[in-house]
Scaffold this active site. Sequence first.
Site, PDB file in Angstrom:
ATOM      1  N   HIS A 182       0.767  -1.192   0.117  1.00 50.73           N
ATOM      2  CA  HIS A 182       0.023  -0.028  -0.069  1.00 50.73           C
ATOM      3  C   HIS A 182       0.862   1.441   0.082  1.00 50.73           C
ATOM      4  O   HIS A 182       1.779   1.419   0.654  1.00 50.73           O
ATOM      5  CB  HIS A 182      -0.999  -0.163   1.183  1.00 50.73           C
ATOM      6  N   ARG A 234      -7.311  -1.562  -6.162  1.00 45.62           N
ATOM      7  CA  ARG A 234      -8.215  -1.427  -4.856  1.00 45.62           C
ATOM      8  C   ARG A 234      -9.009  -0.093  -4.910  1.00 45.62           C
ATOM      9  O   ARG A 234      -8.395   0.963  -4.599  1.00 45.62           O
ATOM     10  CB  ARG A 234      -7.550  -1.585  -3.537  1.00 45.62           C
ATOM     11  N   MET A 324     -25.867  18.599  18.418  1.00 48.17           N
ATOM     12  CA  MET A 324     -25.766  16.931  18.196  1.00 48.17           C
ATOM     13  C   MET A 324     -26.632  16.803  17.265  1.00 48.17           C
ATOM     14  O   MET A 324     -26.428  15.998  16.379  1.00 48.17           O
ATOM     15  CB  MET A 324     -25.838  16.426  19.689  1.00 48.17           C
TER      16      MET A 324
HETATM   17  C1  PLP Z   1      -8.980   1.792   2.049  1.00 45.58           C
HETATM   18  C2  PLP Z   1      -7.971   1.172   1.505  1.00 45.58           C
HETATM   19  C3  PLP Z   1      -7.841   1.442  -0.156  1.00 45.58           C
HETATM   20  C4  PLP Z   1      -9.076   1.943  -0.893  1.00 45.58           C
HETATM   21  O1  PLP Z   1      -8.415   3.556  -0.941  1.00 45.58           O
HETATM   22  P1  PLP Z   1      -9.203   4.478  -1.779  1.00 45.58           P
HETATM   23  O2  PLP Z   1      -8.278   5.766  -1.704  1.00 45.58           O
HETATM   24  O3  PLP Z   1     -10.391   5.023  -1.160  1.00 45.58           O
HETATM   25  O4  PLP Z   1      -9.409   4.161  -3.161  1.00 45.58           O
HETATM   26  C5  PLP Z   1      -7.028   0.577  -0.742  1.00 45.58           C
HETATM   27  N1  PLP Z   1      -6.248  -0.126  -0.065  1.00 45.58           N
HETATM   28  C6  PLP Z   1      -6.217  -0.073   1.163  1.00 45.58           C
HETATM   29  C7  PLP Z   1      -5.002  -1.088   2.026  1.00 45.58           C
HETATM   30  C8  PLP Z   1      -6.956   0.405   2.150  1.00 45.58           C
HETATM   31  O5  PLP Z   1      -6.844   0.505   3.434  1.00 45.58           O
END
Ligand code: PLP
Length: 394
Positions: A182, A234, A324
């Site tokens: 990531h 992703r 709230m």
């Molecule tokens: C949340 C997340 C994503 C998605 O990210 P976006 O920027 O919303 O597309 C992808 N990979 C991991 C590991 C995440 O935690």
Amino acid sequence: MPTATSTPAKPLGSLRDLTTSRNAWIEIDLDALDHNVATMRSLVGPGIELIAVVKANAYGAGAEVLAPALEAAGVERFAVVWPAEALNLRAAGVTRPILVLGHAFPADAPAAIAANITLTCHSLALGHAISEAALARGTTATVHIKVDTGLHRFGVNLDQAVALAQALRSMPGLDVEGLTTHMANADEPDDSFSELQDQRFAHIAELLPWIRYRHTANSATALRRDEFRYDGVRLGLALHGIQPANTPPAGLRPILSVRARVARVSDVPPGEGVSYGLRWHPRDPARVALVPVGYGDGWRRSLGNEGHVLIAGRRCPMVGTLCMDQFIADVTALPSVSEGDEITLLGRQGDDELSATEVAAVAGTIPWDIFASLQARLPRIYHRHHEVTAVIGP
Ligand SMILES: *Cc1c(COP(=O)(O)O)cnc(C)c1O
């Protein structure tokens, strides 16, 4: 417990009919969702899967309806962060592969394997538990390995990834399908650190050529770095129709709007103050509208006295402290506003739009935080062509 109505063959009614006597609600436009899936599909091209990231209740949009809609729209896989979120997707009828991106305990393995969930395996102890659970059921369990290439958040260290992968490969009932990482600077103005992370990732991948599915890109990386798309991307924010910062415009359409109805209109004479702490004082005679949404619904308190709403297609300033359950908007410029009129807090009304990017900037945060904050008290109303297909919540 929210009541869920799964997408019926026949629409439940028009968006107007289902909202006339609701104080506030979230609208989710499934046509826009289909558009975003199709747009990302053509952008990433053939041979690369779309992995829909539907963690945190699909970024506030309601995972139990959104995930099946995404499956119908053709996304190949799903990803969440908690094992329990993955089980909820299966309960909602999702049949495609579901990957848990986050941490799991060995105790999570039996239920996850029974539901055919792919866990990210970060340790031998978890690997043994997955292997045992798979053998007990007479199946093979797929796992992914996440490599920490520089975010220093989750995953295994670079120097331990190959040894872990080889140990997991030798465990019976265990299929190491995926290798992932990531990016730390995906939507920063300068994302060159992604290149170093990719070099580190590619080095590990070369040592593990037998791992057949690789993925590194979130929405921002998928949009600006076609070389890092690998076997799947992703996507969270992009499927929501929000353009991540510092990425080339992709023509996405926001799927989620937040709306409410005016609960009261009143006159405030000069010299009086409005809401807790009396922090807003009109100089001239003012008219104000009561908006029945507050931080208890996830609408950020920091927007008080700073943000805007749209009423009758016009921007009205939020005035005074946000409470709230309600806040006040200055509608002095709109003399005909009355109880029941529609208010847009997020989304389009007429020719104007309050985008998640704008609202987040005013609130001092990021679009993900605006979405993930939205609470269960707000009903989620799903529609296609303005016909409601499902309602979750009150
Ligand atoms: C949340 C997340 C994503 C998605 O990210 P976006 O920027 O919303 O597309 C992808 N990979 C991991 C590991 C995440 O935690």
